[in-house]
Design an enzyme around this catalytic site. Sequence first.
Site, PDB file in Angstrom:
ATOM      1  N   GLU A 409     -22.012 133.556  11.385  1.00  0.00           N
ATOM      2  CA  GLU A 409     -22.880 133.536  10.038  1.00  0.00           C
ATOM      3  C   GLU A 409     -23.285 132.329   9.566  1.00  0.00           C
ATOM      4  OE1 GLU A 409     -24.443 136.126   8.907  1.00  0.00           O
ATOM      5  OE2 GLU A 409     -23.349 137.746   9.888  1.00  0.00           O
ATOM      6  N   GLU A 440      -4.982 137.652  26.239  1.00  0.00           N
ATOM      7  CA  GLU A 440      -4.366 137.067  25.050  1.00  0.00           C
ATOM      8  C   GLU A 440      -2.863 136.567  25.800  1.00  0.00           C
ATOM      9  OE1 GLU A 440      -1.532 140.096  22.695  1.00  0.00           O
ATOM     10  OE2 GLU A 440      -3.594 140.661  22.947  1.00  0.00           O
TER      11      GLU A 440
END
Length: 608
Positions: A409, A440
């Site tokens: 953004e 992960e």
Amino acid sequence: MSETILGIEAGGTRTTLILSNTQGELIHQRVFGPGNFRVIGKQGLLDLLKSCANDEQDPACVCLGLAGVRDDRDRGWIIEAAREIWPNALIWVDHDLASALIVAQRNFKKADSHVLVLSGTGSCCFGRDKEGKEAKCGGWGHHLGDRGSSYDIAHSAIRAVIQHFDQTGSWPKLGEKLLQASMHNDPNDWIPWFQQASKTEIAALAVAVFEAFKKRDPLARGVIYQAALALVTDAIACWKRLESKTCYFVLAGGVFLKQPAFTRLFKRLLREIKEDAQIAIIPVESAWGTIYAGLDLHASSKVRRSRNSQSAARHTRTPLRDQVLPVATQISPTEIRLPLSRKLDVMSRGKAMDLFLAEDESIPSAIREEKKKILKWISWVTEGLKKGGRLFYVGAGTSGRLGILDASECPPTFGVPASMIQGVIAGGRTAIWESMEGAEDDFKAGFQTLQRRGFDRRDMVLGIAASGRTPFVHGALSYARSLGARQGMLSFNPHLEWPRDHHPDVVICPEVGPEILTGSTRLKAGTATKLVLNMITTLSMVGIGKVKSNLMIDVRASNEKLRDRAIRMVVTLTDVNYDLAHSTLLAAGWDIQQACLILEGKGDRPKA
């Protein structure tokens, strides 16, 4: 348990199974179909291994050399899959280049290092010295690499034919051979065929190129020469990276084994660069490297057969020795059951919604408790960005996705380059929308991701992990720490003890408590993460001059809504009418700050 060793080498074209006794004597050998892990996937590999188990269900060792194995995450998954099929066996897993290199090291011992030069359907150069240091050139697949492979030769030949036709208007002899080999009538038929043909189908055309090469076809000679030179270049680069005095170059793969003229050309070109180069064709089938690995594994009394350990996966050294995680002194609050939601499965939707909203009301106060730490991090980020640094968010699953969301953004909102704020997720691009099991847990991948993104000491990294113990995240923090760069951690587990010299510069830990759905940290922990990241980037952008009053003065006016907003901002900031603001923005290329300067008399006015 039988005293046998089961060796399996799987490549892009075929899979070779060898069964031997623990003295390395052949019992039998079989061939299966393609076994590249990246191509056939997890289910395909499981099916392949189950087929191999029909040959030996209880061996002492199972050793797998598989094309497509890239990292410890791949090895870990394959080890566990193999243990399900052969629960009593010692397991060794590596890529097929490693098993082939073992053959080279076993048969050509008088050298400081060995470089395997593989040219088959694909290609790669892989080297290792006596100390275990490794170097690799190639192996990127046919879209990005495979220089000097049969695929590369076929692809380059077709391109050469088409270029010759375009430039001269005549269709060359090599083009005739390639049309015949691919069973096409017109070169235009190659266009749709290339879009759907497999790597193996295209690579098969290399046979026609070699036939033309033997007949001294000029186009074929040029293609073959460039292919050999590409392999020589990679082989030399591999050797130089090992920094060894003496090296044995061992040639493997169908191109070297079936095309002696190509092998002679390769040797000549290599010795033009390195006169004393020791070069030999691999003396036995490369699949025997899996058996040799099994012999070493079986003989070693130090191998620990732990179900969850990956220590037996490889016998090479890892460059990352500092794989340290904080210790959890208690279970994380996000893993504790919330008493109020224990009847969630029978609760009315209205009550459940009220519970969600009531639980979320606690988030702002939890964040406010961490205000000083958040402000400290924002201050560091602001100063770092002013000095040319970048901010990296690193996380797994929801945490990684929220980091990517916030980072993505920033360019449209504040007009900054996409490189300034970056989101990194364990598992890479696919993990943005699809769960990546085990990603992960890969500490090394986190370390190397920042390394490959050119992270330096001016940059900053914020690890995001609800538990605070995600290995991928700590790998990234470890790399930043090694450079002396700023590291922060956003976590929701207050019960962590950090090892000495491994504490991040700041640990932000809002105590949001248990989740309504136990362990689902996309809920309160996710909401809190989004709020914290909102504040970090917004206030940092304020600090570097991207906001005036409460207006986004560097917003990219890329659509009608944003252009209208830009005009209204100029009207607000300069007190002119809408039309003048509009025309000024047009003249300024929709740069709001420049338009304001023009209207304030501090910049060049637009021409009438």
